[in-house]
Design an enzyme around this catalytic site. Structure first.
Site, PDB file in Angstrom:
ATOM      1  N   ALA A 268       0.854  -1.181   0.000  1.00 24.36           N
ATOM      2  CA  ALA A 268       0.000   0.000   0.000  1.00 24.36           C
ATOM      3  C   ALA A 268       0.891   1.233   0.000  1.00 24.36           C
ATOM      4  CB  ALA A 268      -0.900   0.014   1.236  1.00 24.36           C
ATOM      5  N   MET A 269       0.258   2.410  -0.193  1.00 25.94           N
ATOM      6  CA  MET A 269       1.025   3.644  -0.309  1.00 25.94           C
ATOM      7  C   MET A 269       0.342   4.769   0.448  1.00 25.94           C
ATOM      8  SD  MET A 269       3.675   5.150  -1.482  1.00 25.94           S
ATOM      9  CE  MET A 269       3.985   6.882  -1.111  1.00 25.94           C
ATOM     10  N   GLU A 270       1.167   5.495   1.210  1.00 22.32           N
ATOM     11  CA  GLU A 270       0.662   6.454   2.195  1.00 22.32           C
ATOM     12  C   GLU A 270       0.396   7.852   1.657  1.00 22.32           C
ATOM     13  OE1 GLU A 270       3.911   5.183   2.242  1.00 22.32           O
ATOM     14  OE2 GLU A 270       5.332   6.767   2.742  1.00 22.32           O
ATOM     15  N   ASN A 271       0.132   8.036   0.357  1.00 22.11           N
ATOM     16  CA  ASN A 271      -0.138   9.366  -0.209  1.00 22.11           C
ATOM     17  C   ASN A 271      -1.003  10.204   0.718  1.00 22.11           C
ATOM     18  OD1 ASN A 271       0.804   8.132  -2.780  1.00 22.11           O
ATOM     19  ND2 ASN A 271      -1.148   7.077  -2.625  1.00 22.11           N
ATOM     20  N   HIS A 303      -0.197   1.040   9.416  1.00 22.66           N
ATOM     21  CA  HIS A 303       1.117   1.497   8.930  1.00 22.66           C
ATOM     22  C   HIS A 303       0.969   2.714   8.017  1.00 22.66           C
ATOM     23  CE1 HIS A 303       5.307   0.851   7.477  1.00 22.66           C
ATOM     24  NE2 HIS A 303       4.814   1.384   6.371  1.00 22.66           N
ATOM     25  N   GLU A 304       0.110   2.600   7.028  1.00 25.03           N
ATOM     26  CA  GLU A 304      -0.024   3.710   6.074  1.00 25.03           C
ATOM     27  C   GLU A 304      -0.614   4.936   6.770  1.00 25.03           C
ATOM     28  OE1 GLU A 304       1.609   3.136   3.473  1.00 25.03           O
ATOM     29  OE2 GLU A 304       1.639   0.955   3.624  1.00 25.03           O
ATOM     30  N   HIS A 307       2.008   6.818   8.732  1.00 20.55           N
ATOM     31  CA  HIS A 307       2.913   7.605   7.894  1.00 20.55           C
ATOM     32  C   HIS A 307       2.503   9.075   7.817  1.00 20.55           C
ATOM     33  CE1 HIS A 307       6.056   5.176   6.245  1.00 20.55           C
ATOM     34  NE2 HIS A 307       5.276   4.318   5.611  1.00 20.55           N
ATOM     35  N   GLU A 326      10.386   4.487   7.144  1.00 18.62           N
ATOM     36  CA  GLU A 326       9.890   3.102   7.121  1.00 18.62           C
ATOM     37  C   GLU A 326      10.202   2.333   8.404  1.00 18.62           C
ATOM     38  OE1 GLU A 326       7.690   2.275   5.323  1.00 18.62           O
ATOM     39  OE2 GLU A 326       7.824   3.674   3.652  1.00 18.62           O
TER      40      GLU A 326
END
Ligand SMILES: [Zn+2]
Length: 882
Positions: A268-271, A303-304, A307, A326
């Protein structure tokens, strides 16, 4: 054509950019093959940069359609544009605006970085260097700008239009089109940019922050899958509350959106304000997801979200500092899961993961420090070392300075560096300041690669009633680092008397605080601590809770294992004792298979496990972890050289059979007792009971295949949840025969079309440890529902085969290596990131016995000799062979 040697980027060569970009206004017109992007950038010279230099922006595969400087079209002679860069020969000294129009083809983007299509939706992935595939930019994390994004699309194709920040405006346009404008008030680097457009279903909820602000939460999924997003939503709300309670961090925008897509290279990505997820970490229902899927969703959602403060509000100055966001955020999500579940069981799981993935990386050709000093391709540094070892460094820091100073240091970090792009030194300075402790020596953990080996020797002096413990450390060489210095290693310890009573620690060689805390600091090559007033030879429990990411040898001290398993009050070390006993038994069986030793005497070990099965209902998840034998990968790592996967497999199986036989009736009773007629609940306690029940079933089948098959068939038929169904199918998969094939067929029929479940079906077949599996994997890859374009599917077949089927992957005819080699080369032009990741399965090739070593090396050499390799694969192959 030979592949050019990769271009190295070095930490020592970091310098600030010559230009800054204060605002970024994007106007994006979505189209399947011709998406138009207009980027208006407000640029100015960086006072910290060089004067009089021209402006060069990064690009990757771009087509320039227009370029204006301060609103006027530029003359072709005043700039150079290639797909990979845009250079202005002369840039103004005063602040200026650059308007860049590019055209991109999302449908042709199979790399899944930049703007691409997943299913019928448009989505983005910009970390690390994907934004330069959307427009020309200073695409590096220390360029922070305020973004406004206007998205326009066909309303029927993409009724949902999302980007970072808060929604500002939206409306209909002519010809069935519409638009939405998003404003993100928080300056951010380009890697946190995100955009989604598509026809998606959605669930919503409001979260009220502790200061009373309402935040609109939404999770977007494929239509019809809304019901499967509720657990993720629940986990998100819990994570938001936890970060307020534990770190004092509150969410800062009016909305928080999550979008699940099926084609995604990472988890996944924390944009900022718009997290984009691999749907594997969002979608769950009792019928389609296992307990470990639920735990994974909880951890990745958290987690995301975490961030937002550790990564977004404070980002990284450069990619060498990746662990700054990270390692710290993995630590935070591990703590969250520990608070939500059983701390001991989480710790055991985290350490298992570290040893399985990070230890082999750290002892092979791909070893690198937690903060690397050089890279050729940054995508290859999203590693277990940066993430999981990075988290261990944070944990050690907390252990060393104590909980209160750790929290004060975090507060100071947020206060001092909010809104900036920071370094590891910036981070550590906060903890040095609040604890008044010099952390210079600790910093070496970030720079020195390799897993330290800590050797413990002890001597009991009957007359003096003293116990001397000598701890020594040594770190083997790693690529580019031949001489290692001693690290600062926190070693948590306890001594137990004959009957398991905990002894008070007193020693002239240790500080009062070390004795009181049971935590000694090993800062030199060797240290001896003599404990006084020890009435009889004690049992030492060392490295309690796995207080440092090291290998302890012997692990733990000699003959104390059975006693530690019986009475250590540190659950991690009780589990470790069982693992060590299992290792001892398996290695004795290896010797015996080779004709050089007698079969081991496991009676005391089995008795201890029998008691655990009988009494394990108080903490069944712990009992299940303790019953689980070391994996084949664990065994290979412990052997370290001349590894023969076949003999390890046989020896491990021989212990499984013996254990299953010895404990058969108790295991069967546990399996029956732990059955649950209540509706499925993913909570940790219920998951623990299922874990122990299924571990019991697995061992029953090992000891008595006929009985195991009958029980597994019944469980497979009756199961109302995926955890029990898949566990039964896994047992049948190992037993083989008609029952197995029938079960696979029924499973497929029941779940056809449900990609995440069918991934499990593929993975389980790819990991069957028998000769016919390689041919089976080839057959699986020829199926219509296999596609190289979907990373989850590729990982479920090829990834599972290469990482979780050691006897077949390392087959003596080289067929496993050839399979991997061919897939890597076929995949490389389509998705180099994924291809490079798969190839790392060969990273431990030098530890194999000679024949396999030669075959693996030849496969790596053939990959490296192939024409037109991506930088990603070229880098992994080159370093693996170096
Ligand atoms: Zn992360």
């Amino acid at each position: 054509m030979r592949n050019p040697p990769p271009q190295a980027v070095r930490l020592s060569e970091y310098r600030p950019t010559d230009f800054l970009i204060d605002t970024v206004d994007l106007d994006i017109c979505l189209h399947r093959t011709q998406t138009r992007v207009v980027a208006r950038l407000a640029l100015r010279r960086n006072p910290k940069g060089r004067a009089d230099v021209p402006l060069t922006l990064d690009g990757d595969g771009l087509v320039l359609r227009g370029l204006k400087l301060n609103g006027r079209a530029m003359d072709a002679g005043d700039y150079d544009a290639t797909p990979d860069r845009l250079a202005l020969h002369k840039a103004p000294d005063a602040p200026f605006t650059l308007e860049i129009e590019t055209e991109i083809d999302p449908s042709a983007n199979t790399q899944l970085t930049g703007l691409y299509r997943s299913g019928s939706a448009y989505c983005t992935q910009c970390e690390a260097e994907g934004f330069r595939r959307i427009t020309y930019f200073l695409d590096r994390p220390d360029v922070l700008g305020v973004y406004t994004t206007r998205i326009e699309a066909d309303k029927s194709e993409a009724p949902v239009l999302l980007s970072n920040g808060n929604p500002a405006q939206s409306g209909d346009l002519a010809d069935g089109r519409h638009f939405a404008v998003w404003r993100d008030p928080f300056p951010k680097p380009s890697y946190l940019f995100a955009l989604v457009g598509g026809d998606l279903g959605c669930i919503r909820r409001t979260f009220t922050t502790r200061s009373g602000r309402d935040v609109a939460l939404a999770i977007y999924v494929e239509h019809g899958k809304e019901d499967r997003a509720h657990y993720a939503m629940d986990a998100l709300a819990r994570a938001m509350r936890w970060d307020e309670d534990t770190f004092g961090r509150e969410y800062d925008l009016d909305v928080f959106n999550i979008v699940a897509v099926s084609d995604f290279n990472m988890g996944a990505m924390e944009n900022k304000g718009l997290n984009i997820f691999n749907d594997k970490y969002v979608l769950a229902s009792p019928q389609t997801a296992t307990d470990s899927d639920y735990a994974g969703i909880e951890a990745v959602i958290a987690h995301e979200y975490f961030h937002n403060w550790t990564g977004n509000r404070i980002t990284c100055r450069d990619w060498f500092q990746l662990c700054l966001k990270e390692g710290l955020t993995v630590f935070r999500d591990q703590e969250f899961s520990s608070d939500q579940r059983s701390r001991a069981v989480e710790r055991i799981g985290d350490v298992r993961g570290l040893r399985l993935a990070q230890f082999p990386e750290d002892s092979g050709p791909l070893a690198h420090p937690v903060r690397p000093e050089v890279y050729n391709e940054i995508n290859n540094f999203y590693t277990a070392t940066v993430y999981e070892k990075g988290a261990e460094l944070i944990r050690m820091l907390k252990t060393l300075i104590g909980d209160a100073d750790f929290r004060r240091g975090m507060d100071l970090y947020f206060e001092r560096f909010d809104g900036t792009a920071a370094t590891v030194e910036d981070f550590l300075s906060c903890f040095a300041d609040v604890s008044a402790r010099d952390l210079t020596h600790f910093t070496l953990w970030y720079a020195q690669a390799g897993t330290p080996i800590v050797t413990a020797k002890s001597a009991y002096d009957e007359n003096a009633k003293s116990f001397a413990l000598t701890l020594s450390q040594h770190t083997p060489p790693t690529p580019g680092q031949s001489d290692k210095r001693p690290l600062l290693i926190p070693i948590s310890l306890a001594l137990f008397g004959e009957n398991g009573e905990r002894l008070d620690l007193a020693s002239p060689d240790a500080s009062a605080s070390e004795c009181a805390r049971g935590l000694v600091e090993l800062a030199t090559a060797s240290r001896t601590i003599t404990f006084a007033g020890v009435a009889s030879r004690p049992v030492a429990s060392l490295l309690r809770g796995f207080s440092a990411p090291v290998r302890l040898e012997p692990a733990p001290l000699s003959d104390d294992l059975e006693r530690l398993l019986a009475f250590d009050d540190d659950p991690f070390n009780r589990w470790q004792a069982a693992q060590s006993l299992a290792l001892r038994s398996i290695f004795a069986r290896v010797d015996s298979l080779r004709g050089s030793g007698a079969a081991p005497d496991d009676r005391a070990f089995f008795d201890a496990l029998r008691r655990l099965v009988e009494t394990g209902d108080d903490d069944p998840a712990f009992a299940a972890q303790t019953l689980a034998l070391p994996s084949e990968t664990d065994l290979a790592r412990e052997v370290g050289q001349n590894v023969d996967p076949d003999i390890l497999f046989c020896a491990r199986n021989s212990l499984r059979r013996a254990l299953g036989g010895a404990l058969g009736d108790r295991l069967e009773a546990a399996h029956a007792r732990l059955g649950d007629a209540r509706p499925y609940s993913p909570d940790a306690a219920s998951a623990g009971r299922r874990a122990l029940r299924n571990a019991s079933l697995d061992l029953v089948a090992a000891g008595d295949p006929a009985k195991g098959e009958a029980l597994a068939k019944r469980q497979f038929d009756d199961a109302t949840n995926m955890t029990d169904k898949l566990a039964a199918l896994a047992v049948l998969a190992l037993l083989g025969g008609d029952a197995r094939e029938a079960a696979f067929t029924r499973f497929y029929e029941q779940f056809a079309g449900d990609a995440l479940v069918i991934d499990k079906w593929f993975a389980l077949q790819s990991t069957i440890p028998e000769e016919a599996t390689t041919a089976r994997v080839h057959r699986l890859m020829r199926r219509d529902d296999f596609s190289l374009l979907n990373p989850n599917r590729v990982r479920s077949v090829v990834g599972a085969f290469a990482s979780a089927n050691p006897t077949r992957f390392h087959a003596l005819d080289g067929s496993g290596y050839t399979l991997l080699e061919n897939i890597v080369l076929e995949l490389d032009p389509k998705n180099p990131q994924l291809a490079a990741r798969l190839l790392t399965a060969l990273r431990s090739w030098r530890t194999l016995e000679a024949r396999r070593r030669d075959l693996a090396e030849a496969a790596l050499r053939r990959v490296l000799a192939a024409p037109n390799l991506s930088r990603d694969v070229n880098d992994i192959a080159t370093r693996a062979l170096a």
